[in-house]
Motif scaffolding. Sequence first.
Motif, PDB file in Angstrom:
ATOM      1  N   LEU A  56       0.883  -1.318   0.045  1.00 41.86           N
ATOM      2  CA  LEU A  56       0.062  -0.023  -0.059  1.00 41.86           C
ATOM      3  C   LEU A  56       0.868   1.306   0.197  1.00 41.86           C
ATOM      4  N   ARG A  57       1.990   1.305   0.640  1.00 42.62           N
ATOM      5  CA  ARG A  57       2.742   2.411   0.651  1.00 42.62           C
ATOM      6  C   ARG A  57       3.384   2.854  -0.496  1.00 42.62           C
ATOM      7  N   ARG A  58       3.829   1.621  -1.268  1.00 42.69           N
ATOM      8  CA  ARG A  58       4.331   2.012  -2.639  1.00 42.69           C
ATOM      9  C   ARG A  58       3.202   2.168  -3.637  1.00 42.69           C
ATOM     10  N   TRP A 182      -6.132   2.058   3.714  1.00 42.67           N
ATOM     11  CA  TRP A 182      -5.514   2.754   2.473  1.00 42.67           C
ATOM     12  C   TRP A 182      -4.591   3.970   2.898  1.00 42.67           C
ATOM     13  N   PRO A 183      -3.805   4.372   2.355  1.00 45.04           N
ATOM     14  CA  PRO A 183      -2.890   5.574   2.632  1.00 45.04           C
ATOM     15  C   PRO A 183      -3.788   6.536   2.778  1.00 45.04           C
ATOM     16  N   GLU A 184      -3.858   7.359   4.175  1.00 41.39           N
ATOM     17  CA  GLU A 184      -4.598   8.578   4.359  1.00 41.39           C
ATOM     18  C   GLU A 184      -4.543   9.632   3.203  1.00 41.39           C
ATOM     19  N   GLU A 185      -3.271   9.909   2.788  1.00 33.55           N
ATOM     20  CA  GLU A 185      -2.917  11.000   1.736  1.00 33.55           C
ATOM     21  C   GLU A 185      -3.540  10.618   0.507  1.00 33.55           C
ATOM     22  N   ARG A 186      -3.918   9.236   0.156  1.00 36.70           N
ATOM     23  CA  ARG A 186      -4.353   8.830  -1.076  1.00 36.70           C
ATOM     24  C   ARG A 186      -5.716   8.358  -0.964  1.00 36.70           C
ATOM     25  N   THR A 187      -6.755   9.417  -0.399  1.00 34.60           N
ATOM     26  CA  THR A 187      -8.052   8.930  -0.163  1.00 34.60           C
ATOM     27  C   THR A 187      -8.717   9.560  -1.309  1.00 34.60           C
ATOM     28  N   THR A 188      -8.721   8.701  -2.705  1.00 40.63           N
ATOM     29  CA  THR A 188      -9.265   9.173  -3.931  1.00 40.63           C
ATOM     30  C   THR A 188     -10.727   9.101  -4.000  1.00 40.63           C
ATOM     31  N   ASP A 189     -11.254   9.525  -4.984  1.00 39.29           N
ATOM     32  CA  ASP A 189     -12.910   9.304  -5.288  1.00 39.29           C
ATOM     33  C   ASP A 189     -13.175   7.732  -5.351  1.00 39.29           C
ATOM     34  N   ARG A 190     -12.266   6.696  -5.953  1.00 39.81           N
ATOM     35  CA  ARG A 190     -12.618   5.256  -5.956  1.00 39.81           C
ATOM     36  C   ARG A 190     -12.428   4.819  -4.763  1.00 39.81           C
ATOM     37  N   VAL A 191     -11.560   5.243  -3.864  1.00 36.86           N
ATOM     38  CA  VAL A 191     -11.503   4.600  -2.531  1.00 36.86           C
ATOM     39  C   VAL A 191     -12.644   4.825  -1.824  1.00 36.86           C
ATOM     40  N   GLU A 192     -13.387   6.329  -2.003  1.00 35.69           N
ATOM     41  CA  GLU A 192     -14.811   6.391  -1.309  1.00 35.69           C
ATOM     42  C   GLU A 192     -15.534   5.714  -1.719  1.00 35.69           C
ATOM     43  N   ASP A 193     -15.403   5.467  -3.246  1.00 31.38           N
ATOM     44  CA  ASP A 193     -16.646   4.645  -3.953  1.00 31.38           C
ATOM     45  C   ASP A 193     -16.610   3.043  -2.804  1.00 31.38           C
ATOM     46  N   PHE A 194     -15.309   2.750  -2.965  1.00 33.04           N
ATOM     47  CA  PHE A 194     -15.383   1.228  -2.271  1.00 33.04           C
ATOM     48  C   PHE A 194     -15.691   1.424  -0.698  1.00 33.04           C
ATOM     49  N   ILE A 195     -15.162   2.303   0.002  1.00 28.02           N
ATOM     50  CA  ILE A 195     -15.701   2.658   1.361  1.00 28.02           C
ATOM     51  C   ILE A 195     -17.439   2.448   1.421  1.00 28.02           C
ATOM     52  N   GLY A 196     -17.900   3.297   0.536  1.00 26.45           N
ATOM     53  CA  GLY A 196     -19.526   3.219   0.467  1.00 26.45           C
ATOM     54  C   GLY A 196     -19.941   1.811   0.338  1.00 26.45           C
ATOM     55  N   ILE A 197     -19.314   1.113  -0.419  1.00 23.01           N
ATOM     56  CA  ILE A 197     -19.892  -0.347  -0.554  1.00 23.01           C
ATOM     57  C   ILE A 197     -19.461  -1.124   0.534  1.00 23.01           C
ATOM     58  N   VAL A 198     -18.506  -1.117   1.294  1.00 22.73           N
ATOM     59  CA  VAL A 198     -18.233  -2.047   2.375  1.00 22.73           C
ATOM     60  C   VAL A 198     -19.175  -1.526   3.452  1.00 22.73           C
ATOM     61  N   ARG A 199     -19.350  -0.348   3.671  1.00 24.02           N
ATOM     62  CA  ARG A 199     -20.346   0.310   4.506  1.00 24.02           C
ATOM     63  C   ARG A 199     -21.816   0.075   4.452  1.00 24.02           C
ATOM     64  N   GLY A 200     -22.277  -0.508   3.377  1.00 27.01           N
ATOM     65  CA  GLY A 200     -23.727  -0.910   2.790  1.00 27.01           C
ATOM     66  C   GLY A 200     -24.396   0.319   2.226  1.00 27.01           C
ATOM     67  N   ARG A 201     -23.807   1.254   1.979  1.00 24.14           N
ATOM     68  CA  ARG A 201     -24.410   2.458   1.390  1.00 24.14           C
ATOM     69  C   ARG A 201     -25.327   1.972   0.198  1.00 24.14           C
TER      70      ARG A 201
END
Length: 256
Positions: A56-58, A182-201
């Motif tokens: 993840l760091r790389r 995920w790396p906090e400094e790389r919280t991209t739009d697609r990361v947000e999409d996946f967060i929404g999925i795992v949270r059941g939105r």
Amino acid sequence: MTGTQETPAPPSEPAFRLAYVPGATPAKWVRIWRERLPDVPLDLVQVSAAEVPDVLRRGDADAGLVRPPVDRTYFSAIPLYTEKTVVVVPKDHLVTAADEVTVADLADEIVQHPLDDVIGWERPPGQPAFERPATTADAIELVAAGVGVLVVPMSLARLHHRRDLTYRTVTDAPESSVVLAWPEERTTDRVEDFIGIVRGRTVNSSRGRTQAEPEKAEPKKKPQSGKKFVKPGRIRQDGKPQSKRSANKPARRKRS
């Protein structure tokens, strides 16, 4: 000579790369992703629990399903689920006489403690083996050979299933959990999409990014001021409309 020019296809969006450690089960979330974002590929990257932070760091993956501990000074993390802990034993082992066991029941057993252990014991139960196996897979081979037992999360017991081995729940052992990191400094739009999925939105969630803009309803037309609707009544002899009240009144007779 002239010819028709083909319109170049728009560039495809880069794939979202999801790392996951052995035993983690991303299938459900991957299926939802592909239903909601069919134009964005999702690539799965399986890595060992020890390697996933460096991956993840790389930037070799955008996010990962990992096991704690997680370095919260660099990564953001969301807890997903917690697993039961089980002991893996040969099918003819005395432990199989019970449906569940405790750590105390393993006190006299040689308990394999692989170098990639994910439970994080303060002190592993039972008697230590002469040498720690390098991986969980190596420890499984030793148990199958009759050299001790192995305590792991249930998903790893299922991952390394063998016909000659079985497992039982250890009721008072520490449990292992899986988190999305995920790396906090790389919280991209697609990361947000996946967060929404795992949270059941849902797709229509106010925080979801894949939802379409709702269509605006046309404003209702207000009646023009100064005009009232008059229910039609009878017509008088002079041609003017007769009100409902006067229509119900009997006509007066003229005096002779």
